[in-house]
Design a protein around this motif. Structure first.
Motif, PDB file in Angstrom:
ATOM      1  N   LYS A   1      21.992  13.626   8.789  1.00 10.27           N
ATOM      2  CA  LYS A   1      22.942  12.534   8.540  1.00 10.27           C
ATOM      3  C   LYS A   1      22.238  11.331   7.920  1.00 10.27           C
ATOM      4  O   LYS A   1      22.754  10.704   6.995  1.00 10.27           O
ATOM      5  CB  LYS A   1      23.618  12.113   9.849  1.00 10.27           C
ATOM      6  CG  LYS A   1      24.669  13.073  10.337  1.00 10.27           C
ATOM      7  CD  LYS A   1      25.290  12.563  11.619  1.00 10.27           C
ATOM      8  CE  LYS A   1      26.244  13.574  12.204  1.00 10.27           C
ATOM      9  NZ  LYS A   1      26.779  13.142  13.508  1.00 10.27           N
ATOM     10  N   VAL A   2      21.049  10.998   8.440  1.00  8.90           N
ATOM     11  CA  VAL A   2      20.295   9.865   7.898  1.00  8.90           C
ATOM     12  C   VAL A   2      19.898  10.142   6.453  1.00  8.90           C
ATOM     13  O   VAL A   2      20.017   9.279   5.583  1.00  8.90           O
ATOM     14  CB  VAL A   2      19.057   9.577   8.776  1.00  8.90           C
ATOM     15  CG1 VAL A   2      18.112   8.605   8.091  1.00  8.90           C
ATOM     16  CG2 VAL A   2      19.480   9.038  10.131  1.00  8.90           C
ATOM     17  N   GLU A   3      19.433  11.358   6.168  1.00 11.25           N
ATOM     18  CA  GLU A   3      19.029  11.709   4.801  1.00 11.25           C
ATOM     19  C   GLU A   3      20.229  11.713   3.858  1.00 11.25           C
ATOM     20  O   GLU A   3      20.118  11.287   2.716  1.00 11.25           O
ATOM     21  CB  GLU A   3      18.333  13.070   4.783  1.00 11.25           C
ATOM     22  CG  GLU A   3      16.972  13.061   5.455  1.00 11.25           C
ATOM     23  CD  GLU A   3      15.992  12.125   4.774  1.00 11.25           C
ATOM     24  OE1 GLU A   3      15.992  12.015   3.534  1.00 11.25           O
ATOM     25  OE2 GLU A   3      15.197  11.490   5.503  1.00 11.25           O
ATOM     26  N   ALA A   4      21.382  12.174   4.326  1.00 15.51           N
ATOM     27  CA  ALA A   4      22.583  12.157   3.481  1.00 15.51           C
ATOM     28  C   ALA A   4      23.019  10.717   3.205  1.00 15.51           C
ATOM     29  O   ALA A   4      23.451  10.403   2.091  1.00 15.51           O
ATOM     30  CB  ALA A   4      23.707  12.930   4.164  1.00 15.51           C
ATOM     31  N   LEU A   5      22.879   9.844   4.194  1.00 16.51           N
ATOM     32  CA  LEU A   5      23.217   8.443   4.001  1.00 16.51           C
ATOM     33  C   LEU A   5      22.280   7.796   2.986  1.00 16.51           C
ATOM     34  O   LEU A   5      22.713   7.043   2.122  1.00 16.51           O
ATOM     35  CB  LEU A   5      23.151   7.705   5.339  1.00 16.51           C
ATOM     36  CG  LEU A   5      23.502   6.217   5.328  1.00 16.51           C
ATOM     37  CD1 LEU A   5      24.939   6.010   4.888  1.00 16.51           C
ATOM     38  CD2 LEU A   5      23.280   5.617   6.696  1.00 16.51           C
ATOM     39  N   ARG A   6      20.989   8.131   3.078  1.00 17.73           N
ATOM     40  CA  ARG A   6      20.028   7.604   2.109  1.00 17.73           C
ATOM     41  C   ARG A   6      20.338   8.098   0.698  1.00 17.73           C
ATOM     42  O   ARG A   6      20.259   7.344  -0.265  1.00 17.73           O
ATOM     43  CB  ARG A   6      18.613   8.054   2.469  1.00 17.73           C
ATOM     44  CG  ARG A   6      18.002   7.301   3.605  1.00 17.73           C
ATOM     45  CD  ARG A   6      16.580   7.762   3.816  1.00 17.73           C
ATOM     46  NE  ARG A   6      16.010   7.124   4.986  1.00 17.73           N
ATOM     47  CZ  ARG A   6      14.828   7.412   5.469  1.00 17.73           C
ATOM     48  NH1 ARG A   6      14.094   8.346   4.905  1.00 17.73           N
ATOM     49  NH2 ARG A   6      14.370   6.790   6.531  1.00 17.73           N
TER      50      ARG A   6
ATOM     51  N   VAL B   1      13.718  -0.537  -3.352  1.00 19.31           N
ATOM     52  CA  VAL B   1      14.407  -0.575  -2.067  1.00 19.31           C
ATOM     53  C   VAL B   1      13.418  -0.109  -1.003  1.00 19.31           C
ATOM     54  O   VAL B   1      12.807   0.949  -1.150  1.00 19.31           O
ATOM     55  CB  VAL B   1      15.642   0.348  -2.079  1.00 19.31           C
ATOM     56  CG1 VAL B   1      16.320   0.350  -0.723  1.00 19.31           C
ATOM     57  CG2 VAL B   1      16.611  -0.081  -3.160  1.00 19.31           C
ATOM     58  N   PRO B   2      13.239  -0.877   0.057  1.00 16.86           N
ATOM     59  CA  PRO B   2      12.294  -0.448   1.087  1.00 16.86           C
ATOM     60  C   PRO B   2      12.821   0.794   1.811  1.00 16.86           C
ATOM     61  O   PRO B   2      14.019   0.930   2.053  1.00 16.86           O
ATOM     62  CB  PRO B   2      12.210  -1.643   2.034  1.00 16.86           C
ATOM     63  CG  PRO B   2      13.456  -2.417   1.792  1.00 16.86           C
ATOM     64  CD  PRO B   2      13.843  -2.154   0.364  1.00 16.86           C
ATOM     65  N   VAL B   3      11.900   1.687   2.140  1.00 18.00           N
ATOM     66  CA  VAL B   3      12.258   2.914   2.850  1.00 18.00           C
ATOM     67  C   VAL B   3      12.381   2.588   4.330  1.00 18.00           C
ATOM     68  O   VAL B   3      11.478   2.004   4.928  1.00 18.00           O
ATOM     69  CB  VAL B   3      11.192   4.006   2.634  1.00 18.00           C
ATOM     70  CG1 VAL B   3      11.513   5.235   3.442  1.00 18.00           C
ATOM     71  CG2 VAL B   3      11.076   4.330   1.167  1.00 18.00           C
ATOM     72  N   VAL B   4      13.501   2.966   4.907  1.00 21.59           N
ATOM     73  CA  VAL B   4      13.730   2.726   6.326  1.00 21.59           C
ATOM     74  C   VAL B   4      13.222   3.950   7.092  1.00 21.59           C
ATOM     75  O   VAL B   4      13.658   5.069   6.825  1.00 21.59           O
ATOM     76  CB  VAL B   4      15.235   2.499   6.606  1.00 21.59           C
ATOM     77  CG1 VAL B   4      15.476   2.274   8.082  1.00 21.59           C
ATOM     78  CG2 VAL B   4      15.754   1.339   5.787  1.00 21.59           C
TER      79      VAL B   4
END
Length: 86
Positions: free
Chosen positions: A77-82, A27-30
């Motif tokens: 929030k972004v890290e939790a979503l990832r 999965v590409p890292v965003v």
């Protein structure tokens, strides 16, 4: 004798599941948005530093601190979503 026959038949059923194959997909890292990682502007200290100017400086510093905390919360929030996607 009957228990051994049942055990052997169950063993055959379990070996039938052993042929499954696990395939991992990359999965590409965003990357994080640039506004979350941009440097927060540091307020200039007025010269001479009077009592009134120090109060204005405190307001500016608290505003900068608040913006940093907002950015950190957004990064969490972004890290939790990832983490929830994996």
């Amino acid at each position: 004798m009957m228990t051994a026959l049942i055990g052997l038949s169950l063993l055959q059923l379990l070996t039938g599941c052993g042929s499954s194959r696990t395939v991992y997909v990359q999965v590409p890292v965003v990357p994080l948005p640039a506004n979350l990682t941009a440097e927060t502007q540091q307020p200039a200290i007025p010269e001479p530093l009077t009592y009134g100017a120090s109060l204005d400086l405190n307001v500016s510093l608290l505003s900068a601190l608040g913006q940093c905390n907002i950015d950190k919360a957004s990064i969490r929030k972004v890290e939790a979503l990832r983490a929830s996607q994996y």
